[in-house]
Design an enzyme around this catalytic site. Structure first.
Site, PDB file in Angstrom:
ATOM      1  N   HIS A   1      -3.628  -4.209  -5.093  1.00 41.20           N
ATOM      2  CA  HIS A   1      -3.875  -3.781  -3.717  1.00 41.20           C
ATOM      3  C   HIS A   1      -5.305  -4.096  -3.289  1.00 41.20           C
ATOM      4  O   HIS A   1      -6.262  -3.530  -3.816  1.00 41.20           O
ATOM      5  CB  HIS A   1      -3.601  -2.278  -3.583  1.00 41.20           C
ATOM      6  CG  HIS A   1      -3.778  -1.758  -2.196  1.00 41.20           C
ATOM      7  ND1 HIS A   1      -4.447  -0.600  -1.907  1.00 41.20           N
ATOM      8  CD2 HIS A   1      -3.373  -2.265  -0.992  1.00 41.20           C
ATOM      9  CE1 HIS A   1      -4.450  -0.409  -0.604  1.00 41.20           C
ATOM     10  NE2 HIS A   1      -3.808  -1.400  -0.033  1.00 41.20           N
TER      11      HIS A   1
ATOM     12  N   SER B   1       0.821  -1.214   0.000  1.00 43.80           N
ATOM     13  CA  SER B   1       0.000   0.000   0.000  1.00 43.80           C
ATOM     14  C   SER B   1       0.852   1.261   0.000  1.00 43.80           C
ATOM     15  O   SER B   1       0.339   2.364  -0.164  1.00 43.80           O
ATOM     16  CB  SER B   1      -0.929   0.011   1.219  1.00 43.80           C
ATOM     17  OG  SER B   1      -0.178  -0.076   2.412  1.00 43.80           O
TER      18      SER B   1
ATOM     19  N   ASN C   1      -5.753   5.389  -0.751  1.00 38.02           N
ATOM     20  CA  ASN C   1      -5.022   5.866   0.432  1.00 38.02           C
ATOM     21  C   ASN C   1      -4.540   7.299   0.261  1.00 38.02           C
ATOM     22  O   ASN C   1      -4.455   8.061   1.227  1.00 38.02           O
ATOM     23  CB  ASN C   1      -3.830   4.949   0.735  1.00 38.02           C
ATOM     24  CG  ASN C   1      -4.257   3.713   1.496  1.00 38.02           C
ATOM     25  OD1 ASN C   1      -5.312   3.699   2.122  1.00 38.02           O
ATOM     26  ND2 ASN C   1      -3.453   2.670   1.438  1.00 38.02           N
TER      27      ASN C   1
ATOM     28  N   GLU D   1      -7.101  -2.207  -6.297  1.00 42.30           N
ATOM     29  CA  GLU D   1      -6.393  -1.219  -7.101  1.00 42.30           C
ATOM     30  C   GLU D   1      -5.316  -1.967  -7.882  1.00 42.30           C
ATOM     31  O   GLU D   1      -4.524  -2.708  -7.284  1.00 42.30           O
ATOM     32  CB  GLU D   1      -5.723  -0.166  -6.208  1.00 42.30           C
ATOM     33  CG  GLU D   1      -6.678   0.766  -5.505  1.00 42.30           C
ATOM     34  CD  GLU D   1      -5.952   1.735  -4.579  1.00 42.30           C
ATOM     35  OE1 GLU D   1      -6.210   2.938  -4.664  1.00 42.30           O
ATOM     36  OE2 GLU D   1      -5.118   1.265  -3.773  1.00 42.30           O
TER      37      GLU D   1
END
Length: 651
Positions: free
Chosen positions: A137, A116, A188, A149
């Protein structure tokens, strides 16, 4: 397909379970048998829960039978068709793992990483197949959040991307593509903007509950922002934030979160973070009454700014950004759709204010947002923002009608006369409301006044021109009554935004509206008795609906502030003045979620209730006509113009 999952921690065993549920043969690798045993126990527990809920179509044992474990990474890699690495977030550890994978996997095998924070390109450089290394991800827990992702490294091939997309589909995952390997990727990166702003609000003295109430009850997020930090782990958020800052993302880290990590207040896993928790998992108590302490634009403006940067730099599409936030973070609608709802100009204004207040470079408005404002691409209020919306603007004299996709905004526009109700205003309002009524796209109507008043009541100049009984009778019957009749039988929800004075007829109109939102500066009164008239709607329908307490204001002409009006039942919500319009937008959205026929049925039930007081309302309208030819009415008009106290004779 034979899938190798490297790392049996929280994410690793969840990914292994998802792959096995999809029918793939899975090999789960970790460094110790004890870790693998615990992972299999957790997978078994999860599968049994799914079975109890009727969400598992086969036996638990059959799914578990598709998962094998080993501590020998090289052996596990030999037969793999697809690899997903999910070990600790440490670049050196991941590079060591990928070196072993590269040496032992077939040349055609794709090596995916669940990182991440670490650059895909850095991890790929440990291999001789950088074109076959990609980011994949997952979100926690993978069994529930059906999104991944997919991140391209600098040398990731298009073939690798397409095969990874097909793999994601094969395990029942939706996906977004991150075209460039940037710190924080997509979700994120946006989350950190929201988290950072929430932390700053706490630093400024706001309570966590006040921040999270705005997130939950206004933005519609399933959890408060600080609740999410506690759930994810305060230390995890702190670590991720520091990592992206090291990689060049402009974020000034919060001191609060650093102190919490030092004190061991790590969130749910330690029982204390921004909130206190009992048991493994519990929800924080966040009172709805605190929802208007924080402007929700504070939370989302930096996130929208970040999203604009991602779009402008070709990293992600607007559609993927919105999909990611809805599927990955359970947003009720896309972040960019929210921006279009609130207005791109409002987003920019908030960012500029924050830049001026703090001097922080991270609030610098992205050029894409500046271009949108310059081009009048403001969202629903102009017909185009990040997306295109149905928009129409018509002026009915001093009344501005705007169709904003699925709701209508009606604005009384006589600010120099405090939006007083003259003939043109009455007629214009009726035409605007009828237009909204006839438009099938319009699910709700929002009404407000321009300037410092909602509406100061009937225009004294008009009332003063009535010399005889027939003058007032004709005005009421031909000008005012048609609009009142329209409101009596209106079938669509009406939301009123009271921004200042709501006197006389301006206050009385609110008795017909369904949701009344007042700014903290709003003021209400029915002072007609002080000029020799009477408030025909307030003294009849108003008293019937709100109770005897309203009679006091009818008989004295006293003003009431927003708090008094709320206690009386006239006002439903009080907000800071700068949040009035966005509160209206939020309620228009809430109302629009109802089934159209349900909303119509509710309105019909309310109409039937009002009709029971029809005779009383008719008496009130008749009484004001009867007062017109009296000496007291003439004296009241004269005294008002001369700004003196009236001398009543009772004649």
């Amino acid at each position: 397909m034979r899938v190798l999952v490297v790392g049996a921690g929280t994410m690793g065993h969840g990914i292994a379970e998802v792959c096995a549920l999809a029918g793939h043969e899975v090999t789960l690798v970790d460094i110790k048998d004890e870790i693998l045993e615990k992972a299999m126990q957790k997978i078994g527990w999860s599968l049994r829960k799914l079975s109890e809920k009727g969400k598992l179509k086969e036996r638990v044992e059959d799914v578990l039978g598709r998962i094998k474990t080993t501590t020998n990474l090289a052996v596990g890699a030999k037969n793999a068709d697809f690899v997903i690495e999910a070990v600790v977030e440490n670049t050196d550890v991941k590079r060591d793992v990928f070196k072993v994978l590269d040496e032992n996997c077939r040349e055609d095998v794709i090596l995916a990483t669940n990182t991440s924070t670490i650059p895909i390109t850095d991890i790929a450089s440990a291999t001789s197949r950088q074109d076959k290394v990609i980011g994949l991800h997952f979100f926690n827990p993978p069994t529930l959040i059906k999104l991944v992702e997919i991140i391209k490294g600098e040398k990731t091939s298009d073939e690798t991307l397409m095969k990874t997309i097909e793999f994601a589909k094969s395990i029942g995952m939706d996906y977004v593509v991150v075209e460039k390997d940037v710190p924080g990727f997509l979700v994120n990166r946006i989350n950190l903007r929201v988290f950072t702003e929430a932390l700053r609000l706490v630093e400024e003295g706001y309570k966590p509950e006040e921040v999270d109430a705005a997130a939950r009850y206004r933005l519609g997020l399933p959890m408060g922002v600080l609740e999410v930090v506690d759930f994810s782990g305060v230390d995890v958020v702190y670590y991720v934030m520091n990592e992206v800052v090291k990689r060049g993302v402009k974020i000034k880290p919060s001191k609060i979160i650093e102190e919490m990590v030092k004190e061991g207040k790590l969130g749910m896993k330690t029982g204390r973070g921004f909130y206190e928790y009992k048991g493994v998992y519990s929800r924080a108590k966040i009172p709805k009454s605190l929802a208007y302490k924080v402007n929700p634009l504070r939370l989302i403006a930096p996130a929208v700014n970040e999203a604009a940067w991602l779009i402008r730099n070709g990293i992600a599409s607007k559609e993927d950004i919105d999909k990611a936030m809805m599927l990955g973070m359970n947003y009720p609608r896309g972040l960019l759709e929210m921006a279009d709802d609130y207005g791109i100009d409002a987003i920019v204004k908030m960012l500029e204010a924050r830049k001026n207040e703090t001097g922080f470079e991270e609030y610098e408005v992205d050029p894409l947002l500046k271009e949108m404002v310059d081009a009048n691409k403001l969202g629903k209020k102009s017909g185009e923002g990040f997306y295109k919306w149905n928009y129409e603007k018509v002026e009915f004299g001093p009344v501005i009608y705007e169709k904003r996709h699925n709701y209508a905004m009606i604005t009384m526009n006589r600010p120099d006369k405090l939006n007083a109700l003259n003939e043109d205003m009455w007629i214009g309002l009726n035409k605007a409301f009828l237009k909204a009524e006839e438009d099938k796209d319009v699910r709700a109507v929002v009404i407000t006044g321009k300037g410092r008043a909602f509406c100061a009541g009937d225009d004294i100049a008009v009332m003063g021109s009535w010399r005889k009984f027939t003058d007032g009778k004709e005005f009421l019957e031909k000008v005012a009554s048609p609009f009142i009749e329209t409101l009596m039988r209106y079938t669509k929800p009406v939301i009123s935004l009271v921004n200042g004075y709501a006197f006389g007829g301006g206050m009385e109109l609110n008795l017909f509206f369904d949701i009344v939102i007042a700014s903290e500066e709003a003021s209400f009164a029915v002072p007609e008795g002080l000029i020799g008239a009477l408030p025909p709607i307030a003294s009849t329908l108003g008293v019937a609906l709100l109770g005897r307490k309203l009679a006091r204001y009818c008989l004295t002409g006293e003003q009431m502030d927003a708090e008094e009006a709320m206690r009386l039942g006239l006002v439903d919500v009080i907000v800071p003045a700068d949040q009035l319009e966005i509160a209206g937008v939020e309620y228009a959205d809430k109302v629009s979620r109802l089934a159209p026929l349900s909303a119509k049925a509710i309105k019909e039930s309310m109409r039937a209730l009002r009709e029971t007081f029809r005779a009383s309302l008719d008496v009130g309208m008749h009484e004001i006509i009867e007062l017109i030819p009296t000496e007291d009415f003439k004296e009241g008009m004269t005294a008002f113009v001369q700004k003196r106290r009236a001398r009543w004779r009772g004649e």
